[in-house]
Write a protein that holds these residues in place. Structure first.
Motif, short mmCIF file in Angstrom:
data_model
loop_
_atom_site.label_atom_id
_atom_site.label_comp_id
_atom_site.label_asym_id
_atom_site.label_seq_id
_atom_site.Cartn_x
_atom_site.Cartn_y
_atom_site.Cartn_z
N VAL A 84 1.47 2.27 -13.96
CA VAL A 84 2.82 2.82 -13.76
C VAL A 84 3.90 1.79 -14.09
O VAL A 84 5.05 1.96 -13.71
CB VAL A 84 3.01 3.37 -12.33
N GLY A 85 3.52 0.72 -14.78
CA GLY A 85 4.51 -0.24 -15.25
C GLY A 85 4.50 -1.58 -14.57
O GLY A 85 5.41 -2.39 -14.77
N TYR A 116 0.83 -1.21 0.00
CA TYR A 116 0.00 0.00 0.00
C TYR A 116 0.86 1.25 0.00
O TYR A 116 0.55 2.24 0.67
CB TYR A 116 -0.98 0.00 1.18
N ASP A 117 1.93 1.22 -0.77
CA ASP A 117 2.81 2.38 -0.91
C ASP A 117 3.09 2.55 -2.40
O ASP A 117 4.12 2.10 -2.91
CB ASP A 117 4.10 2.15 -0.12
N LEU A 118 2.15 3.17 -3.09
CA LEU A 118 2.24 3.26 -4.55
C LEU A 118 3.46 4.07 -4.98
O LEU A 118 4.07 3.77 -6.01
CB LEU A 118 0.96 3.87 -5.12
N LEU A 119 3.82 5.08 -4.21
CA LEU A 119 5.00 5.87 -4.56
C LEU A 119 6.25 5.01 -4.56
O LEU A 119 7.03 5.01 -5.53
CB LEU A 119 5.16 7.05 -3.59
N ALA A 120 6.47 4.25 -3.48
CA ALA A 120 7.66 3.40 -3.41
C ALA A 120 7.62 2.33 -4.48
O ALA A 120 8.64 2.03 -5.11
CB ALA A 120 7.77 2.77 -2.03
N SER A 121 6.44 1.76 -4.72
CA SER A 121 6.34 0.71 -5.73
C SER A 121 6.64 1.26 -7.12
O SER A 121 7.35 0.64 -7.91
CB SER A 121 4.95 0.07 -5.69
N ALA A 122 6.11 2.44 -7.42
CA ALA A 122 6.35 3.04 -8.73
C ALA A 122 7.83 3.33 -8.93
O ALA A 122 8.38 3.14 -10.03
CB ALA A 122 5.54 4.32 -8.88
N ARG A 123 8.50 3.78 -7.88
CA ARG A 123 9.93 4.04 -8.01
C ARG A 123 10.71 2.75 -8.22
O ARG A 123 11.63 2.70 -9.04
CB ARG A 123 10.44 4.77 -6.76
N LEU A 124 10.34 1.69 -7.50
CA LEU A 124 11.04 0.42 -7.66
C LEU A 124 10.78 -0.19 -9.04
O LEU A 124 11.68 -0.81 -9.62
CB LEU A 124 10.63 -0.54 -6.55
#
Length: 294
Positions: free
Chosen positions: A200-201, A170-178
Motif C-alpha cells: 500500500v505504499g 497494527y492498524d493497517l487502515l490508519a497506516s495506509a491513509r497516512l
C-alpha cells in the motif's frame, strides 16, 4: 504520499554483541554489520530495543555507532535509537548519535508515563529541532502504552526533519491513509506486515528477523518491485514460520536472534533454553533450504 525511501528499503534492527564477560564487543558488531550489508541490508538500526538499548550505557551507544560506521563505511544508512521516557535525555542522545556518525534517529514514543497527545507531539518536535538529522517516529503502543494518534502524526509530518515512521501500530487502515495523505515514509516494524504495508505504499521494513534472514526478507520486496506480487506472496509465506517463532513465541526478539547468532543478552533478559534454540535452528534451516530452491 511519499515516494521517498530515506534510509533504503531493507533495514535490520541489529543485535548488540557482547563478550562472554558481558562487555560490548565492537569487533563482533562490526563483523555482523558488514555481513548484514553484504547480504542485502540497505541500512542498520543500532541501539534499538533489539540492540538492548535499555541495558547499554550512553557511552556504549556512541561507541557502537562509531564502530559500525567505521566497519561499513559511508554507504549504508545508520539509524540510531535515541528514544527514552525523558525528553531531555533523548535530546542528549540525539546530539551524541549525530556526533558519532549516525544518518538518522529513531525516536520511540515516551513510555510508562503515558503522556497525552499534545505532550507526545511536543516531545518529537523538540528532538527533531535538536539536530540536523532526519527523525523516524517509532509508533509501538503495545510496548509504550501510548499510540501516536493519526492526527498527531499528520501534524508531525509537517516538520521538515520528521521523515519516516517505524510502524508497529497494527492498524493497517490508519497506516495506509497516512501513507496516502502525508510525505512520511512508512517502515514496517512487524515482519508479518512487511509485504502488506509495502503493497500500500510503504517504504520497506526495519526488522529483527533480518539479523538471521536478511536475504530472504529482501527477496520479498525485490519480487514485488519486479512486478510479481504472486512470487512476493510466496516468498513472504516462507518467512512467516520463522518470524512467528522469533517474534510471537513469548520471548523478545533479542533473545531469539541471539539464540541463532550466538551470544547472550544482558539481564534481565536470559538466553533461550536449549529446546527453544534447537527449535529456532530447525525452522531457520527450513527457511534457508526452501528459499534456495528455484
Amino acid at each position: 504520499m511519499s515516494t521517498e525511501r530515506p534510509f533504503g528499503r531493507a533495514l535490520c534492527a541489529m543485535i548488540t554483541p557482547f563478550t562472554p564477560a558481558g562487555a560490548l564487543d565492537l569487533d563482533a558488531a562490526g563483523d555482523l554489520a558488514v555481513r548484514l550489508v553484504a547480504d542485502g541490508c540497505d541500512g542498520l538500526l543500532l541501539n534499538g530495543t533489539t540492540g538492548e538499548s535499555p541495558t547499554t550505557t550512553d557511552a556504549e551507544k556512541a561507541a557502537l555507532v562509531r564502530a559500525v560506521r567505521q566497519a561499513v563505511g559511508p554507504g549504508p544508512s545508520l539509524l540510531a535509537g535515541v528514544g527514552t521516557a525523558d525528553t531531555r535525555h533523548t535530546v542528549e542522545l540525539a546530539h551524541q548519535a549525530e556526533r558519532a556518525g549516525a544518518d538518522g534517529l529513531l525516536v520511540v514514543t515516551p513510555y510508562y508515563s503515558r503522556p497525552p497527545q499534545a505532550a507526545v507531539e511536543a516531545h518529537f518536535l523538540k528532538v527533531a529541532d535538536a539536530t540536523g538529522l532526519p527523525v523516524t517516529v517509532y509508533d509501538i503502543p503495545g510496548r509504550t502504552g501510548t499510540r501516536v494518534e493519526p492526527a498527531t502524526m499528520r501534524r508531525l509530518a509537517e516538520h521538515p526533519r520528521i521523515v519516516a515512521v517505524k510502524d508497529c501500530s497494527y492498524d493497517l487502515l490508519a497506516s495506509a491513509r497516512l501513507i496516502a495523505e502525508t510525505p512520511l515514509a512508512y517502515y514496517s516494524g512487524c515482519e508479518e506486515l512487511n509485504l502488506p504495508l509495502y503493497a500500500v505504499g510503504g517504504a520497506g521494513y526495519i526488522s529483527t528477523v533480518a539479523n538471521v534472514a536478511p536475504r530472504q526478507l529482501r527477496a520479498v520486496l525485490d519480487a514485488f518491485d519486479a512486478g510479481d506480487p504472486a512470487e512476493a506472496a510466496r516468498l513472504n509465506a516462507l518467512t512467516l514460520p520463522l518470524a512467528e517463532l522469533m517474534m510471537a513465541s513469548g520471548l523478545p526478539g533479542t533473545v531469539t536472534a541471539k539464540a541463532l547468532l550466538g551470544g547472550s543478552p544482558r539481564e534481565p533478559l536470559q538466553p533461550a533454553d536449549r529446546e527453544t534454540a534447537d527449535g529456532l535452528r530447525a525452522v531457520h534451516g527450513r527457511l534457508v533450504q526452501a528459499a534456495s530452491v528455484v
